[in-house]
Design an enzyme around this catalytic site. Structure first.
Site, mmCIF file in Angstrom:
data_model
loop_
_atom_site.group_PDB
_atom_site.id
_atom_site.type_symbol
_atom_site.label_atom_id
_atom_site.label_comp_id
_atom_site.label_asym_id
_atom_site.label_seq_id
_atom_site.Cartn_x
_atom_site.Cartn_y
_atom_site.Cartn_z
ATOM 1 C CB THR A 185 -0.892 0.066 1.257
ATOM 2 O OG1 THR A 185 -0.044 0.182 2.382
ATOM 3 C CG2 THR A 185 -1.758 -1.135 1.398
ATOM 4 C CD GLU A 331 -4.445 -2.072 3.608
ATOM 5 O OE1 GLU A 331 -5.054 -1.729 2.571
ATOM 6 O OE2 GLU A 331 -3.742 -1.292 4.266
HETATM 7 P P1 AMP Z 1 -5.902 1.531 -1.868
HETATM 8 O O1 AMP Z 1 -5.499 0.576 -0.820
HETATM 9 O O2 AMP Z 1 -4.758 2.321 -2.417
HETATM 10 O O3 AMP Z 1 -6.697 0.871 -2.932
HETATM 11 O O4 AMP Z 1 -6.819 2.614 -1.206
HETATM 12 C C1 AMP Z 1 -7.933 2.272 -0.442
HETATM 13 C C2 AMP Z 1 -8.621 3.508 0.011
HETATM 14 O O5 AMP Z 1 -9.175 4.220 -1.095
HETATM 15 C C3 AMP Z 1 -9.810 3.255 0.897
HETATM 16 O O6 AMP Z 1 -9.421 2.989 2.223
HETATM 17 C C4 AMP Z 1 -10.590 4.540 0.751
HETATM 18 O O7 AMP Z 1 -10.061 5.562 1.569
HETATM 19 C C5 AMP Z 1 -10.347 4.901 -0.697
HETATM 20 N N1 AMP Z 1 -11.486 4.460 -1.507
HETATM 21 C C6 AMP Z 1 -11.590 3.338 -2.228
HETATM 22 N N2 AMP Z 1 -12.800 3.273 -2.833
HETATM 23 C C7 AMP Z 1 -13.471 4.379 -2.473
HETATM 24 C C8 AMP Z 1 -14.781 4.881 -2.749
HETATM 25 N N3 AMP Z 1 -15.638 4.264 -3.554
HETATM 26 N N4 AMP Z 1 -15.135 6.057 -2.153
HETATM 27 C C9 AMP Z 1 -14.280 6.727 -1.364
HETATM 28 N N5 AMP Z 1 -13.041 6.299 -1.071
HETATM 29 C C10 AMP Z 1 -12.637 5.139 -1.618
#
Ligand code: AMP
Length: 546
Positions: A185, A331
């Site tokens: 991440t 995750e």
């Molecule tokens: P990642 O691990 O880089 O894919 O990021 C995950 C994070 O992206 C989540 O914990 C959210 O904060 C954000 N995220 C993913 N999908 C959404 C969504 N549909 N709306 C708002 N935030 C999102």
């Protein structure tokens, strides 16, 4: 009493075997650095994946070795997924947009033995090569004719390596809990953290992903994953599409190019496309300029960041395409929720439907979710209470790679604390309102920065919007709206206030609006709030605000 069922392991190689047996002629179409439109079949993919697995073994790779990929979405990257994972190695997908220091950190942390790279990234690797000495060799994803000159002493041509592998290679019958993939991440704070997927989690995640109320993928679909293979398994599409026999279309290095995406959708008759909001912005802008319509496309799954209502409306009104929003995380493999309306909602007026689809969606089976307050007490699903969002399930990480529980992300009762703040309504639709660290607390009450951003970005003269909390003497924090103007447009501060008026709660109204040329982003395209907060650390709100 135990049931009497076979205990055949859930392995990603079994997905490939199923695909080869049942859909040998199904196509995979790719844009690559060395071919504008490569086309082959599932049978070809299966045969070449076996050859690659065998060739990697001949190079000396051993069970559990981490073998990295630094590549865009195309057929060779897909082969790497199956060959590396299927053979019992671990496919460590790396985001090429990371800073060189981060690349060095994660390659060394993962102890990658081999690295498969697109030719495009050779200059980057040449620069960091002295710092990643554990990597035994760089396998360049091209043929001899396109093999670039490189100062790397141990660069190997992918196609030549493949020649040496045997197509008779037999996939090992692994324990289904064997690690299959690794993705770090990018995190906005601290060092990147590694999420280590296993075969079982990926097969279950793929099963869940194809369901009609999840990503809805079947044999009659042509799927365009614009979400990268280097980030969270491209939402499981490498596995789910082969599982059901859906045609795959990969945009290669042209992922952010609206024209290429539009042409692929048209010529390859793409029915379902997946990606983060930013890529669709590029596609919609191209369609607007060129007057093209996305006639074949039936649906898009958009996630990774909140999807503004304006985007959902534009897809539907101009192209007849319904957006299903998804939420998930590295995750979580990543699928957690999908925003497909519930039975009984069909007759709702379009604007109501857009609001439902602007929520992050309902949990898919396999993911349990709950929201809790600061004391860990569970909050109701009433569409009002905000809380820390926690999840658990078979494709959610139980720990980070080599951190041995030190990350402090799991609760004593076995839930993963996502770091997101959410509301869940009585129908089970969840909406992300913030990251825990980005929450704005005004007079003790939470303000959703994401909701304000979503409304602000709907203004036709706004290209991008971000909201952060800034210090306020009375309320402790108040929202500041940061705007990047759309090209050639000159919205004023007052225009923004007028636009927000009536669309958000009165007390959420930002105390000020500032215009910037650019908003900083993380390597996965999310707004880097921490950098914005630093940039505006000394910002003082106008006299008399609030
Ligand atoms: P990642 O691990 O880089 O894919 O990021 C995950 C994070 O992206 C989540 O914990 C959210 O904060 C954000 N995220 C993913 N999908 C959404 C969504 N549909 N709306 C708002 N935030 C999102």
């Amino acid at each position: 009493m135990h049931g009497l069922m076979m205990d055949t392991p859930l392995l990603v190689s079994s997905i490939l075997q199923h695909a080869e047996r049942n859909f040998p002629e199904q196509e995979i179409v790719s844009v690559t650095a060395d071919n504008p439109l490569h086309r082959y079949t599932f049978a070809d993919c299966a045969r070449r994946s076996r050859k690659l697995a065998d060739a990697l073994q001949q190079l000396g790779a051993e069970a559990g070795d981490r073998i990295a990929t630094l590549a865009w979405n195309d057929y060779r990257h897909l082969e790497a997924y199956y060959a590396i994972g299927g053979a019992g190695f671990v496919c460590h997908t790396i985001n090429p947009r990371l800073f060189p220091e981060q690349l060095v950190f994660i390659i060394n942390h993962a102890e990658d033995q081999w690295l498969l790279t697109d030719p495009l990234f050779l200059p980057l690797l040449e620069k960091i090569a002295p710092q990643i000495e554990g990597v035994k060799g760089f396998i360049v994803l091209t043929d001899e004719a396109h093999m670039p000159k490189s100062s790397l002493p141990n660069a190997i041509c992918y196609e030549s390596l493949l020649e040496k592998g045997s197509a008779e290679y037999a996939w090992p019958e692994l324990d289904e809990r064997t690690a299959v993939g690794l993705c770090y991440t990018s995190g906005t704070t601290g060092d990147p953290k590694g999420v280590l997927y296993n075969h079982r989690s990926q097969v279950l995640h793929a099963y869940a992903g194809v369901a009609p109320d999840a990503l809805n993928i079947g044999n009659r679909d042509t799927v365009l994953p614009v979400v990268p293979l280097f980030h969270v398994n491209a939402w499981g599409t490498p596995y789910s599409c082969l599982m059901v026999g859906a045609k795959l279309v990969f945009p290669g290095p042209k992922m952010g190019d609206g024209e290429t995406l539009c042409n692929l959708i048209e010529t390859e008759k793409v029915t379902a496309a997946l990606g983060v909001p930013t890529v669709w912005l590029a596609l919609l802008q191209y369609c607007e300029k060129s007057g093209k319509r996305l006639d074949n496309l039936q649906r898009t799954a958009i996630g990774g960041a909140a999807v503004p209502v304006s985007m959902i409306r534009e897809f539907h009104q101009k192209h007849g395409v319904w957006v299903s929003q998804g939420w998930g995380m590295t995750e979580m493999s990543p699928l957690g929720t999908v925003g497909v309306p519930k039975v009984g909602m069909e007759g709702l007026p379009d604007e109501e439907m857009y609001k439902i689809r602007a929520k992050a969606g309902r949990a898919i089976f396999g993911v349990e979710m709950r929201i809790v307050d600061d004391n860990g007490k569970e909050l109701p699903w009433d569409g009002v209470a905000f809380g820390a969002l926690q999840v658990r399930g078979p494709w959610i990480c139980s720990d980070y790679y080599k951190l041995d529980g030190s990350a402090d992300t799991h609760t004593a009762d076995g839930w993963f604390d996502t770091g997101d703040v959410a509301i869940i309504d009585s129908d089970g639709f969840m909406s992300i309102t913030d990251r825990t660290k980005d929450v704005i607390k005004s007079g003790g009450e939470w303000i959703s920065s994401i909701e304000i951003e979503n409304v602000a970005v709907g203004h036709p003269d706004v290209a991008e919007a971000a909201v952060i909390g800034v210090h306020h003497p009375k309320w402790s924090e108040r929202p500041l709206l940061i705007i990047v103007k759309a090209e050639g447009k000159e919205p004023t501060r007052q225009d923004l206030f007028d636009w927000l008026d009536g669309k958000i709660a009165k007390w959420w109204m930002p105390d000020d609006v500032v215009f910037v040329d650019e908003i900083p982003h993380t390597a996965t395209g999310k707004i880097k709030k921490i950098a914005l907060r630093e940039q505006f650390a000394d910002y003082s709100l106008p006299e008399g605000s609030s």
